[in-house]
Write a protein that holds these residues in place. Structure first.
Motif, PDB file in Angstrom:
ATOM      1  N   GLY A  78       0.788  -1.227   0.000  1.00 62.03           N
ATOM      2  CA  GLY A  78       0.000   0.000   0.000  1.00 62.03           C
ATOM      3  C   GLY A  78       0.816   1.271   0.000  1.00 62.03           C
ATOM      4  N   ARG A  79       2.143   1.160  -0.002  1.00 60.60           N
ATOM      5  CA  ARG A  79       3.032   2.330   0.039  1.00 60.60           C
ATOM      6  C   ARG A  79       2.534   3.353   1.067  1.00 60.60           C
ATOM      7  NH1 ARG A  79       6.802   2.540  -3.900  1.00 60.60           N
ATOM      8  NH2 ARG A  79       7.048   4.799  -3.696  1.00 60.60           N
ATOM      9  N   PRO A  80       2.598   2.999   2.344  1.00 59.23           N
ATOM     10  CA  PRO A  80       2.060   3.876   3.389  1.00 59.23           C
ATOM     11  C   PRO A  80       2.868   5.157   3.552  1.00 59.23           C
ATOM     12  CG  PRO A  80       3.306   2.097   4.369  1.00 59.23           C
ATOM     13  CD  PRO A  80       3.223   1.790   2.903  1.00 59.23           C
ATOM     14  N   GLU A  81       2.247   6.133   4.176  1.00 59.07           N
ATOM     15  CA  GLU A  81       2.959   7.349   4.540  1.00 59.07           C
ATOM     16  C   GLU A  81       3.987   7.025   5.623  1.00 59.07           C
ATOM     17  OE1 GLU A  81       0.077  10.164   5.777  1.00 59.07           O
ATOM     18  OE2 GLU A  81      -0.624  10.596   3.739  1.00 59.07           O
ATOM     19  N   VAL A  82       4.990   7.874   5.724  1.00 58.12           N
ATOM     20  CA  VAL A  82       6.058   7.630   6.691  1.00 58.12           C
ATOM     21  C   VAL A  82       5.967   8.628   7.840  1.00 58.12           C
ATOM     22  CG1 VAL A  82       7.577   6.730   4.894  1.00 58.12           C
ATOM     23  CG2 VAL A  82       7.714   9.152   5.528  1.00 58.12           C
ATOM     24  N   GLU A  83       6.505   8.218   8.975  1.00 55.23           N
ATOM     25  CA  GLU A  83       6.686   9.135  10.090  1.00 55.23           C
ATOM     26  C   GLU A  83       8.062   9.782   9.970  1.00 55.23           C
ATOM     27  OE1 GLU A  83       5.914   7.341  13.875  1.00 55.23           O
ATOM     28  OE2 GLU A  83       4.362   6.033  13.055  1.00 55.23           O
ATOM     29  N   LEU A  84       8.213  10.914  10.597  1.00 55.92           N
ATOM     30  CA  LEU A  84       9.446  11.711  10.531  1.00 55.92           C
ATOM     31  C   LEU A  84       9.590  12.266   9.117  1.00 55.92           C
ATOM     32  CD1 LEU A  84      11.751   9.395  12.685  1.00 55.92           C
ATOM     33  CD2 LEU A  84      10.307  11.285  13.432  1.00 55.92           C
ATOM     34  N   GLY A  85      10.497  11.743   8.304  1.00 52.95           N
ATOM     35  CA  GLY A  85      10.616  12.218   6.929  1.00 52.95           C
ATOM     36  C   GLY A  85      11.024  13.671   6.822  1.00 52.95           C
ATOM     37  N   ARG A  86      12.053  14.035   7.533  1.00 51.96           N
ATOM     38  CA  ARG A  86      12.507  15.429   7.526  1.00 51.96           C
ATOM     39  C   ARG A  86      14.023  15.456   7.675  1.00 51.96           C
ATOM     40  NH1 ARG A  86       9.450  19.336  11.502  1.00 51.96           N
ATOM     41  NH2 ARG A  86       7.963  19.220   9.785  1.00 51.96           N
ATOM     42  N   VAL A  87      14.661  16.337   6.928  1.00 53.10           N
ATOM     43  CA  VAL A  87      16.111  16.507   7.048  1.00 53.10           C
ATOM     44  C   VAL A  87      16.390  17.364   8.279  1.00 53.10           C
ATOM     45  CG1 VAL A  87      18.225  17.306   5.942  1.00 53.10           C
ATOM     46  CG2 VAL A  87      16.382  16.347   4.542  1.00 53.10           C
ATOM     47  N   GLU A  88      17.066  16.784   9.235  1.00 50.06           N
ATOM     48  CA  GLU A  88      17.404  17.486  10.469  1.00 50.06           C
ATOM     49  C   GLU A  88      18.912  17.726  10.522  1.00 50.06           C
ATOM     50  OE1 GLU A  88      15.146  18.465  12.524  1.00 50.06           O
ATOM     51  OE2 GLU A  88      13.401  17.140  12.327  1.00 50.06           O
ATOM     52  N   THR A  89      19.306  18.745  11.266  1.00 47.37           N
ATOM     53  CA  THR A  89      20.731  18.987  11.479  1.00 47.37           C
ATOM     54  C   THR A  89      21.135  18.462  12.846  1.00 47.37           C
ATOM     55  OG1 THR A  89      20.440  21.188  12.455  1.00 47.37           O
ATOM     56  CG2 THR A  89      20.621  21.058  10.057  1.00 47.37           C
ATOM     57  N   GLY A  90      22.407  18.067  12.953  1.00 48.48           N
ATOM     58  CA  GLY A  90      22.924  17.525  14.202  1.00 48.48           C
ATOM     59  C   GLY A  90      24.087  18.341  14.733  1.00 48.48           C
ATOM     60  N   THR A  91      24.440  18.084  15.975  1.00 49.04           N
ATOM     61  CA  THR A  91      25.469  18.855  16.660  1.00 49.04           C
ATOM     62  C   THR A  91      26.868  18.454  16.210  1.00 49.04           C
ATOM     63  OG1 THR A  91      24.037  19.027  18.597  1.00 49.04           O
ATOM     64  CG2 THR A  91      26.367  19.507  18.922  1.00 49.04           C
ATOM     65  N   CYS A  92      27.720  19.451  16.020  1.00 43.94           N
ATOM     66  CA  CYS A  92      29.140  19.251  15.729  1.00 43.94           C
ATOM     67  C   CYS A  92      29.939  20.077  16.737  1.00 43.94           C
ATOM     68  CB  CYS A  92      29.481  19.682  14.302  1.00 43.94           C
ATOM     69  SG  CYS A  92      28.577  18.763  13.025  1.00 43.94           S
ATOM     70  N   TYR A  93      31.083  19.565  17.140  1.00 43.55           N
ATOM     71  CA  TYR A  93      31.806  20.160  18.257  1.00 43.55           C
ATOM     72  C   TYR A  93      33.087  20.862  17.811  1.00 43.55           C
ATOM     73  CZ  TYR A  93      28.558  17.369  20.966  1.00 43.55           C
ATOM     74  OH  TYR A  93      27.408  16.833  21.489  1.00 43.55           O
ATOM     75  N   TYR A  94      33.611  21.671  18.718  1.00 45.26           N
ATOM     76  CA  TYR A  94      34.863  22.375  18.467  1.00 45.26           C
ATOM     77  C   TYR A  94      36.002  21.373  18.374  1.00 45.26           C
ATOM     78  CZ  TYR A  94      32.496  26.748  19.641  1.00 45.26           C
ATOM     79  OH  TYR A  94      31.645  27.823  19.651  1.00 45.26           O
ATOM     80  N   ARG A  95      36.956  21.676  17.521  1.00 44.31           N
ATOM     81  CA  ARG A  95      38.126  20.825  17.354  1.00 44.31           C
ATOM     82  C   ARG A  95      39.342  21.463  18.011  1.00 44.31           C
ATOM     83  NH1 ARG A  95      37.633  18.966  10.951  1.00 44.31           N
ATOM     84  NH2 ARG A  95      36.100  17.297  11.279  1.00 44.31           N
ATOM     85  N   GLY A  96      40.414  20.670  18.122  1.00 39.85           N
ATOM     86  CA  GLY A  96      41.652  21.188  18.677  1.00 39.85           C
ATOM     87  C   GLY A  96      41.542  21.452  20.171  1.00 39.85           C
ATOM     88  N   LEU A  97      42.563  22.148  20.699  1.00 42.93           N
ATOM     89  CA  LEU A  97      42.575  22.470  22.124  1.00 42.93           C
ATOM     90  C   LEU A  97      41.441  23.410  22.508  1.00 42.93           C
ATOM     91  CD1 LEU A  97      46.422  22.977  22.657  1.00 42.93           C
ATOM     92  CD2 LEU A  97      45.038  20.961  23.189  1.00 42.93           C
TER      93      LEU A  97
END
Length: 229
Positions: A78-97
């Protein structure tokens, strides 16, 4: 004996003076280069390797392509609708000291991208067949298997092309949860520096829904009764 500059011919004296000025200029140049190298090394230690520039629109297209292909391979009745289905951004952290001064603090100008969708109440035989088709396709395309489901059917594949290119999908993950029959797929792209003016919540490429097969309507699964019959 008389000093050399009083006895040496004028031509030799004129030849020695430029040589001494050239030597001093060379010393100054070397010192400047060493200072610049030291400053660059200290900056690298403090800031770490810089994040590459990302193109959110291009990344979204590739995430949606993986999501659509996985949905088609699942062949859900039946090709059902999906939950979520959204491009989300995630956390990235500082590098180095510098990261020591920002422990567990994400950067607002650097983000990762992820697209996840799921459908509930998927029968086990349907889920396993879909996972097999998806896995076979990823193996044909040269993706690397990095994880398999221990307590549930599923896997994670890493894209070799995504290791050095932030615009590529880095890995995809597919699972089926027996307890709820939930079939879930996620595609992930690594951390990159956002372009100026990017705002996630008004981003037109944020939403995704599976494309309908021509001539076949997209219908959600039938609602289940809360009471037993």
């Amino acid at each position: 004996p008389r000093p050399w500059y009083r006895t040496a011919p004028r031509r030799r004296l004129l030849r020695r003076l430029p040589e001494s000025r050239s030597a001093r200029a060379l010393v100054v140049l070397c010192a400047a280069l060493l200072a610049a190298a030291a400053i660059a090394a200290l900056a690298w230690l403090w800031y770490g390797t810089p994040y590459p520039q990302s193109d959110p629109d291009r990344i979204a297209v590739r995430l949606k392509d993986q999501a659509q292909r996985a949905y088609d391979e699942a062949a859900l009745p039946g090709r059902p609708e999906v939950e979520l289905g959204r491009v989300e951004t995630g956390t990235c952290y500082y590098r180095g000291l510098r990261g020591l001064a920002h422990i567990d603090e994400g950067r607002s100008d650097v983000r990762s991208f992820d697209l996840e969708w799921q459908v509930r109440a998927v029968p086990e035989d349907v889920a396993r067949s879909g996972l097999q088709r998806m896995r076979a396709r990823l193996e044909r395309e040269g993706w690397t298997l990095v994880d398999t489901g221990v307590d549930r059917p599923g896997f994670r594949f890493r894209n070799p092309a995504g290791e050095d290119d932030v615009q590529q999908v880095e890995h995809v993950d597919a699972r089926w949860y027996r307890e709820t029959g939930t079939y879930t797929v996620s595609a992930y792209a690594g951390c990159g520096k956002l372009p100026d003016g990017f705002y996630e919540y008004t981003w037109p490429e944020r939403d995704w829904a599976p494309a309908a097969v021509p001539g076949e309507p997209v219908t959600p699964p039938a609602a289940r009764s809360a009471t037993r019959r």
